[in-house]
Enzyme design. Structure first.
Site, PDB file in Angstrom:
ATOM      1  N   LYS A 203       0.850  -1.182   0.000  1.00 41.03           N
ATOM      2  CA  LYS A 203       0.000   0.000   0.000  1.00 41.03           C
ATOM      3  C   LYS A 203       0.886   1.233   0.000  1.00 41.03           C
ATOM      4  CE  LYS A 203      -3.561   2.451   2.567  1.00 41.03           C
ATOM      5  NZ  LYS A 203      -4.574   2.380   3.610  1.00 41.03           N
ATOM      6  N   LYS A 256      -2.155  -1.520  -3.903  1.00 41.57           N
ATOM      7  CA  LYS A 256      -3.038  -0.352  -3.846  1.00 41.57           C
ATOM      8  C   LYS A 256      -2.217   0.915  -3.911  1.00 41.57           C
ATOM      9  CE  LYS A 256      -5.983   1.952  -0.543  1.00 41.57           C
ATOM     10  NZ  LYS A 256      -6.354   2.066   0.829  1.00 41.57           N
TER      11      LYS A 256
HETATM   12  C1  PBG Z   1      -7.430   3.559   5.634  1.00 39.76           C
HETATM   13  C2  PBG Z   1      -7.714   3.348   4.199  1.00 39.76           C
HETATM   14  C3  PBG Z   1      -7.536   4.283   3.187  1.00 39.76           C
HETATM   15  C4  PBG Z   1      -8.057   3.711   2.032  1.00 39.76           C
HETATM   16  C5  PBG Z   1      -8.516   2.434   2.363  1.00 39.76           C
HETATM   17  N1  PBG Z   1      -8.289   2.225   3.722  1.00 39.76           N
HETATM   18  C6  PBG Z   1      -7.013   5.675   3.231  1.00 39.76           C
HETATM   19  C7  PBG Z   1      -5.638   5.926   3.632  1.00 39.76           C
HETATM   20  O1  PBG Z   1      -4.815   5.030   3.804  1.00 39.76           O
HETATM   21  O2  PBG Z   1      -5.332   7.100   3.818  1.00 39.76           O
HETATM   22  C8  PBG Z   1      -8.120   4.407   0.696  1.00 39.76           C
HETATM   23  C9  PBG Z   1      -9.130   3.904  -0.264  1.00 39.76           C
HETATM   24  C10 PBG Z   1      -9.451   4.831  -1.374  1.00 39.76           C
HETATM   25  O3  PBG Z   1      -8.820   5.891  -1.594  1.00 39.76           O
HETATM   26  O4  PBG Z   1     -10.395   4.504  -2.097  1.00 39.76           O
HETATM   27  N2  PBG Z   1      -6.468   2.811   6.231  1.00 39.76           N
END
Ligand code: PBG
Length: 334
Positions: A203, A256
């Site tokens: 991520k 992601k």
């Molecule tokens: C939180 C989380 C996020 C997303 C999914 N879980 C945001 C972040 O990490 O700031 C983002 C998903 C999206 O942008 O559609 N842990």
């Protein structure tokens, strides 16, 4: 009869594209509604729904309203739902203790979905950002550091809480070190051996999460997420994270965002022994919606093309806010 100008070609790749039926025969990648996970935004209360300006067509909704939408999803064949909670400011604290309240919004939502739609797979997000006052995925120390091990302790409680409510998958999206192994052990210690873990393994610290943070009002109050989410410049580090998560017991791993990270996705897919998911995130959704709204892109085609690209790059599972729309488009294609 030969035309006056004719190339002497043995190989003519276009022969394999000469009709729709031939194209179907040679098609290497098939997109299916069965691949899709639909992320949704939930809030406390009843019979309420609020627009999210940076995510046209997506809303924050109360659980009763969500149940109606899931009925529609099931009819379309979308059977995996990932609820993300919007938590009232007064329920937030430094350690995110609301995140493991058995009567909290997420466990309540999970129970309601599983009661009404037992066949629907519910995937819950495990991270502190909607629950702590700092808007970070981990606990923030007085010095502004994100505390790894203290955070993992809370994540374990949160995962057990979701699993007891009936979540099929818990999905740690926090990027703390060692959380997959710790959560697996915590679940197993409670006899929750059948609860799966979908690890957000690779991520990235991406600007494409902006609209999601609008949706949940969960942007960090100070600093950024670069000490835990990955540097967009790194490829090998993704393999390291994936390898660790698999070793620690992840049933599925995720890359992601999706479309700007297809190279990483392909590498992870080639490497991973467990199924790979990709998350087409809020910013990717917002961009396509905005261009389509302006008449600059053909919405129906770019929705399916973007998802096909993700599948071709190696994702078996795709998280997308377009899930319902894609399901309809796939039905129409048939
Ligand atoms: C939180 C989380 C996020 C997303 C999914 N879980 C945001 C972040 O990490 O700031 C983002 C998903 C999206 O942008 O559609 N842990």
């Amino acid at each position: 009869m030969n035309h006056p100008f004719s190339l002497d070609l043995t190989q003519r790749p276009r022969r394999n594209r000469k009709s729709a039926t031939v194209r179907d025969l040679v098609r290497e990648t098939e997109l299916s509604v069965k691949d899709l996970v639909y992320p949704v935004f939930i809030m406390e209360g009843s019979q309420r729904e609020e627009q999210i300006p940076s995510m046209p067509g997506m809303t924050r909704k109360t659980v009763d309203v969500l149940l109606k939408e899931i009925e529609e999803c099931v009819a379309l064949g979308v059977k995996a739902i990932a609820p993300f909670p919007s938590i009232a400011e007064e329920k937030k604290d430094r350690t995110g203790s609301e995140s493991f309240n058995p009567d909290g919004l997420v466990p309540t939502c999970v129970r309601a979905i599983k009661e009404k739609f037992p066949e629907v797979v519910v995937m819950t997000d495990v991270a502190l950002d909607p629950f702590n006052i700092d808007g970070h995925d981990g606990i923030v120390s007085p010095m502004g550091e994100i505390l790894n091990d203290e955070t993992v302790e809370v994540l374990c409680k949160m995962a057990v809480c979701h699993a007891k409510a009936g979540a099929d998958f818990v999905c740690p999206s926090d990027m703390m070190d060692g959380r997959i192994g710790a959560i697996r052990a915590a679940l197993d210690a409670e006899g929750l051996t059948n609860t799966s873990i979908m690890a957000y393994s690779a991520k990235y610290a991406s600007a494409f999460y902006g609209p999601f943070r609008d949706a949940l009002d969960s942007a960090p109050k100070a600093g950024d997420k670069k000490t835990y989410q990955m540097d967009p410049a790194n490829r090998k580090e993704a393999i390291r994270e994936v390898a660790l998560d698999i070793e620690e017991g992840a049933d599925m791993v995720m890359v992601k965002p999706a479309c700007y990270y297809l190279d990483v996705l392909r590498e992870v897919a080639d490497f991973s022994e467990v199924p790979v998911a990709a998350y087409q995130v809020s910013g990717e959704y917002a961009m396509l919606c905005a261009a389509a709204q302006n008449g600059w892109l053909d919405r129906r085609r770019v929705v399916l093309e973007s998802l096909m690209g993700i599948k071709r790059a190696g994702a078996k599972i795709i998280w997308t806010y377009f899930a319902k729309e894609a399901a309809k488009l796939l039905q129409e294609e048939k």
